[in-house]
Design an enzyme around this catalytic site. Structure first.
Site, PDB file in Angstrom:
ATOM      1  N   ARG A 252      -0.885  -2.069  -6.840  1.00 28.95           N
ATOM      2  CA  ARG A 252      -1.028  -3.185  -5.882  1.00 28.95           C
ATOM      3  C   ARG A 252      -1.822  -4.324  -6.536  1.00 28.95           C
ATOM      4  O   ARG A 252      -1.456  -5.499  -6.421  1.00 28.95           O
ATOM      5  CB  ARG A 252      -1.724  -2.678  -4.620  1.00 28.95           C
ATOM      6  CG  ARG A 252      -1.961  -3.729  -3.525  1.00 28.95           C
ATOM      7  CD  ARG A 252      -2.420  -3.000  -2.266  1.00 28.95           C
ATOM      8  NE  ARG A 252      -3.016  -3.877  -1.282  1.00 28.95           N
ATOM      9  CZ  ARG A 252      -2.334  -4.575  -0.380  1.00 28.95           C
ATOM     10  NH1 ARG A 252      -1.016  -4.543  -0.378  1.00 28.95           N
ATOM     11  NH2 ARG A 252      -2.956  -5.307   0.520  1.00 28.95           N
TER      12      ARG A 252
ATOM     13  N   HIS B  36      -3.103   2.039  -5.781  1.00 28.18           N
ATOM     14  CA  HIS B  36      -3.784   0.771  -5.525  1.00 28.18           C
ATOM     15  C   HIS B  36      -3.878  -0.077  -6.790  1.00 28.18           C
ATOM     16  O   HIS B  36      -3.919  -1.304  -6.710  1.00 28.18           O
ATOM     17  CB  HIS B  36      -5.170   1.009  -4.927  1.00 28.18           C
ATOM     18  CG  HIS B  36      -5.488   0.052  -3.821  1.00 28.18           C
ATOM     19  ND1 HIS B  36      -4.816   0.053  -2.618  1.00 28.18           N
ATOM     20  CD2 HIS B  36      -6.375  -0.986  -3.746  1.00 28.18           C
ATOM     21  CE1 HIS B  36      -5.287  -0.906  -1.839  1.00 28.18           C
ATOM     22  NE2 HIS B  36      -6.219  -1.564  -2.510  1.00 28.18           N
TER      23      HIS B  36
ATOM     24  N   LYS C  88      -1.849  -2.553   8.265  1.00 34.94           N
ATOM     25  CA  LYS C  88      -3.042  -2.233   9.047  1.00 34.94           C
ATOM     26  C   LYS C  88      -2.914  -2.817  10.448  1.00 34.94           C
ATOM     27  O   LYS C  88      -2.423  -3.924  10.627  1.00 34.94           O
ATOM     28  CB  LYS C  88      -4.277  -2.792   8.344  1.00 34.94           C
ATOM     29  CG  LYS C  88      -4.628  -2.045   7.051  1.00 34.94           C
ATOM     30  CD  LYS C  88      -5.921  -2.547   6.455  1.00 34.94           C
ATOM     31  CE  LYS C  88      -6.317  -1.744   5.226  1.00 34.94           C
ATOM     32  NZ  LYS C  88      -7.588  -2.225   4.634  1.00 34.94           N
TER      33      LYS C  88
ATOM     34  N   ARG D 163       0.869  -1.173   0.000  1.00 34.10           N
ATOM     35  CA  ARG D 163       0.000   0.000   0.000  1.00 34.10           C
ATOM     36  C   ARG D 163       0.908   1.225   0.000  1.00 34.10           C
ATOM     37  O   ARG D 163       1.981   1.216   0.597  1.00 34.10           O
ATOM     38  CB  ARG D 163      -0.906   0.020   1.233  1.00 34.10           C
ATOM     39  CG  ARG D 163      -1.809  -1.200   1.372  1.00 34.10           C
ATOM     40  CD  ARG D 163      -2.569  -1.167   2.693  1.00 34.10           C
ATOM     41  NE  ARG D 163      -3.423  -2.329   2.839  1.00 34.10           N
ATOM     42  CZ  ARG D 163      -3.067  -3.462   3.457  1.00 34.10           C
ATOM     43  NH1 ARG D 163      -1.854  -3.564   3.984  1.00 34.10           N
ATOM     44  NH2 ARG D 163      -3.904  -4.476   3.547  1.00 34.10           N
TER      45      ARG D 163
ATOM     46  N   HIS E 126      -2.856  -9.471   3.598  1.00 36.82           N
ATOM     47  CA  HIS E 126      -4.295  -9.690   3.755  1.00 36.82           C
ATOM     48  C   HIS E 126      -4.557 -10.577   4.973  1.00 36.82           C
ATOM     49  O   HIS E 126      -3.917 -11.623   5.130  1.00 36.82           O
ATOM     50  CB  HIS E 126      -4.875 -10.393   2.518  1.00 36.82           C
ATOM     51  CG  HIS E 126      -5.014  -9.496   1.334  1.00 36.82           C
ATOM     52  ND1 HIS E 126      -5.108  -9.947   0.038  1.00 36.82           N
ATOM     53  CD2 HIS E 126      -5.076  -8.136   1.239  1.00 36.82           C
ATOM     54  CE1 HIS E 126      -5.220  -8.928  -0.791  1.00 36.82           C
ATOM     55  NE2 HIS E 126      -5.201  -7.821  -0.088  1.00 36.82           N
TER      56      HIS E 126
ATOM     57  N   TYR F  51      -8.154 -12.130  -6.990  1.00 37.11           N
ATOM     58  CA  TYR F  51      -7.173 -11.994  -8.063  1.00 37.11           C
ATOM     59  C   TYR F  51      -7.095 -13.242  -8.938  1.00 37.11           C
ATOM     60  O   TYR F  51      -6.683 -13.167 -10.094  1.00 37.11           O
ATOM     61  CB  TYR F  51      -5.796 -11.661  -7.484  1.00 37.11           C
ATOM     62  CG  TYR F  51      -5.782 -10.318  -6.813  1.00 37.11           C
ATOM     63  CD1 TYR F  51      -5.825  -9.144  -7.559  1.00 37.11           C
ATOM     64  CD2 TYR F  51      -5.761 -10.214  -5.425  1.00 37.11           C
ATOM     65  CE1 TYR F  51      -5.839  -7.899  -6.948  1.00 37.11           C
ATOM     66  CE2 TYR F  51      -5.778  -8.969  -4.800  1.00 37.11           C
ATOM     67  CZ  TYR F  51      -5.819  -7.824  -5.573  1.00 37.11           C
ATOM     68  OH  TYR F  51      -5.844  -6.600  -4.965  1.00 37.11           O
TER      69      TYR F  51
END
Length: 312
Positions: A257, A254, A185, A161, A280, A289
């Protein structure tokens, strides 16, 4: 009207749960929206299931909020009331018997096609070239295009990110440029690798220059004024680059990404490894994906040509 203790809840999320800045800002916005609703409808504690259902209708019908926004605001509210009940059992959560299903359409990510990626990588080349004017704290900022392209390459290779990359400090980079420690995160740390030797050398040279300029606790990437490069500034650079190259829709961090994840899956990298690289929490997030990439399916089918197998 119920008293919503925004600040104490936000402080708990930040200090005890390690919630990131952007998420904290979203929580604050969500709680303020609910506070306005309770004031307008003169609601008071204890709130009921019907109050929550009325708020859901308000978001959907009166405000016309998108499903993803409705879900986020309800999740924030549910977390808040669970926290409040934990602090004061006399204030039970009104979500105890609430069952709200919000249908969110799954939008496929939009990776950048390979030809466009090649054009972007050829937009400017050459070593990191320092400017002559010292910036803040005596740091000499590298040329804008050199730093921009270095970041683009790292986004393509690592799938980071942009906020993770712009928050990297000099000390987070291995001395040989082969790996970077990042904080994602929830302030969770992970290591991402730089497998391309040419890019490793670029990262090594850049971090070496930054080490010589000052503290290892300083940001790895600076803007042209010698301060930490911010995500918003980098996005502006991408929009300018998009205009210059005639790229539509314009480039975003993004999308790089998305491209990183798609390219890795197309090249046969196990989905769980891609999950670890992207940071993730759930494999379900990464699985999207697999659906995006028809290129990988075609290559796999060509390798396993069943008619050819039957003939031999």
């Amino acid at each position: 009207m119920p008293r919503l203790d925004h600040r104490a809840f936000i402080n708990t999320c930040r200090d005890e749960r390690g919630v990131g800045h952007h998420t904290l800002r979203a929580y604050t916005q969500d709680l303020r929206t609910f506070a306005r609703f309770t004031a307008a409808h003169r609601l008071s504690d204890p709130l009921s299931k019907d109050d929550i259902l009325a708020y859901h209708r308000h978001l959907r019908d009166a405000l016309g909020a998108k499903p993803a926004t409705i879900e986020r605001r309800l999740v924030t509210l549910k977390s808040y009331f669970a926290w409040r009940e934990d602090r004061n059992s006399a204030l039970p959560s009104p979500f105890a018997d609430v069952r709200i299903s919000v249908r969110i359409p799954r939008r496929l990510p939009r990776p950048i096609d390979r030809d466009t990626l090649r054009a972007v990588l050829q937009a400017g080349d050459g070593p990191i070239a320092p400017r002559s004017t010292p910036g803040e704290h005596g740091a000499t900022p590298a040329s804008e295009i050199a730093v921009t392209l270095l970041i683009i390459k790292l986004l393509i290779v690592t799938g980071l990110r942009i906020s993770e990359l712009t928050n990297v400090k000099v000390r987070d980079v291995a001395l040989d440029g082969s790996q970077i420690l990042v904080r994602g995160k929830g302030n969770k740390e992970r290591i991402v690798f730089v497998p391309n030797h040419e890019l490793q050398e670029e990262v090594r040279r850049h971090s070496e220059v930054r080490r010589r300029e000052g503290s290892v606790a300083a940001p790895l990437f600076l803007n042209t004024e010698g301060r930490r490069l911010r995500s918003a500034t980098f996005r502006k650079r991408l929009r300018a680059l998009s205009r210059r190259l005639g790229i539509e829709p314009h480039l975003t961090p993004h999308r790089f990404r998305h491209s990183a994840a798609t390219l890795l899956i197309e090249e046969g990298i196990d989905i769980r490894m891609v999950q670890a690289l992207l940071g993730h929490a759930s494999l379900r997030t990464t699985e999207i994906y697999v659906r995006v990439s028809n290129h990988a399916l075609r290559r796999a089918l060509e390798r396993a040509d069943v008619l050819d197998v039957l003939r031999n």
